[in-house]
Scaffold this motif. Sequence first.
Motif, PDB file in Angstrom:
ATOM      1  N   HIS A   1      42.336  43.451  47.561  1.00  0.00           N
ATOM      2  CA  HIS A   1      42.859  42.172  48.043  1.00  0.00           C
ATOM      3  C   HIS A   1      41.991  40.972  47.680  1.00  0.00           C
ATOM      4  CE1 HIS A   1      45.518  44.747  50.287  1.00  0.00           C
ATOM      5  NE2 HIS A   1      44.518  45.231  51.009  1.00  0.00           N
TER       6      HIS A   1
ATOM      7  N   LYS B   1      45.698  56.927  52.537  1.00  0.00           N
ATOM      8  CA  LYS B   1      45.915  55.799  53.431  1.00  0.00           C
ATOM      9  C   LYS B   1      45.554  56.216  54.851  1.00  0.00           C
ATOM     10  CE  LYS B   1      49.299  53.152  50.810  1.00  0.00           C
ATOM     11  NZ  LYS B   1      50.661  52.614  50.755  1.00  0.00           N
TER      12      LYS B   1
ATOM     13  N   ASP C   1      42.257  49.303  51.948  1.00  0.00           N
ATOM     14  CA  ASP C   1      42.040  47.963  52.480  1.00  0.00           C
ATOM     15  C   ASP C   1      40.730  47.347  51.986  1.00  0.00           C
ATOM     16  OD1 ASP C   1      40.147  49.368  53.901  1.00  0.00           O
ATOM     17  OD2 ASP C   1      41.099  49.120  55.857  1.00  0.00           O
TER      18      ASP C   1
END
Length: 459
Positions: free
Chosen positions: A440, A107, A43
Amino acid sequence: MFYRSNSDGNGGETTWCFSQVKGTLEDDVTEADLISCVEFNHDGELLATGDKGGRVVIFQRDPASKQCVPKKGEYNVYSTFQSHEPEFDYLKSLEIEEKINKIRWLKRKNQAHFLLSTNDKTIKLWKVSERDKRVTGYNTREEGGRPRDPARVTQLRVPTVRPADLMVEASPRRIFANAHTYHINSISLNSDQETYLSADDLRINLWHLEITDQSFNIVDIKPANMEELTEVITAAEFHPTECNLFVYSSSKGTIRLCDMRAAALCDRHAKLFEEPEDPHARSFFSEIISSISDVKLSNSGRYMMSRDYLGLKVWDLRMETKPVETYPVHEYLRSKLCSLYENDCIFDKFECCWSGDDQRLMTGSYNGFFRIFERSGGGGGGGGRRGELTLEASREAAARPRQPLRARRVATTAKRKKDEISVDCLDFNKKILHTAWHPHESVIAVAATNNLFLFQDKF
């Protein structure tokens, strides 16, 4: 179609700006302080670096930087721990360096974070967790932890949990050792988050994260007679979504796609990606510069990027015959190959990475330079490139926080324009080998010797 250019075409200002630098900007740098790998987690909230001294430093995204408009790519030190120590193989009379070759994040499944780190021989699974509470009021031991004399216990107390200063603990949960004869160059987590592969020069092993004493050999290119050895494995990676597929590259400039459903030992590849060599361009250095130093599958899983000494190539997994895109990184060094061979720079292994949307590529060069390539609008139909950019990780950039960076240019002819640097003036000791792109956002991390530079795209 929306279009933007990365620079004004004349080495002018760009939309990229300096965000942070981690590490001292001093000239006196020890070998152990050199950064050897950089990796964002899934993330982008954490960023890990490994160095030649066996240390792992984890940075955490500054919460305030995410509230800004636009967001800032700023990170603070979260945890530092010694991952590997120097060892000695007495059977082979061989020293095993503590240098961290690769870091891969798992993850997140709970409050803790997990990552894999490896040196040349041993892979470790680390758990990184926070502790901000402490238990007080024990009956059988003192607050300092010493056992209490039972004769002094006059009443029973119920232990209570109280707030405490935040502590970040890193503890080794698994150690995967003794499975590689040669130096480990790659580790890659499978999309099932249960297995991972590790690759050395001649073999690739498949591991289960819960089993430390057993691995399965899935690729073995070691010949019966080592004198017949013609190539070595240079990098390997699992497909991002298909848990049965993986790729590995070789020093011959080839990439093989293997399917683990076909056989237990993937000695026969499903696809072979290789660009035919131009016989007219062949030279003494052809074999060296065609060796692939890194291979990365795109986040979508459709494309694959490979880095050789002089450039980047993007392959469509459905087309083996030739790359769909080719990006020269420092073609101006082709005339310098002889001197680069003499100072061993020709053997440098540059890494590469994708942006989160697969539309941009990044890799390093010399003189503190790194290159960003913006792909064509369709993402790889072989169309024209939308932009390419050379930026520099330097003290000059660090002196201008949040100011647009100037695009750098290298003069390829005797006539040098203003703001261009001559090929003969490049510093080959300032190598950008390791880079990472936030999954991202347009935030990038660049390792320059012992410093970690963070840049962001203001756009």
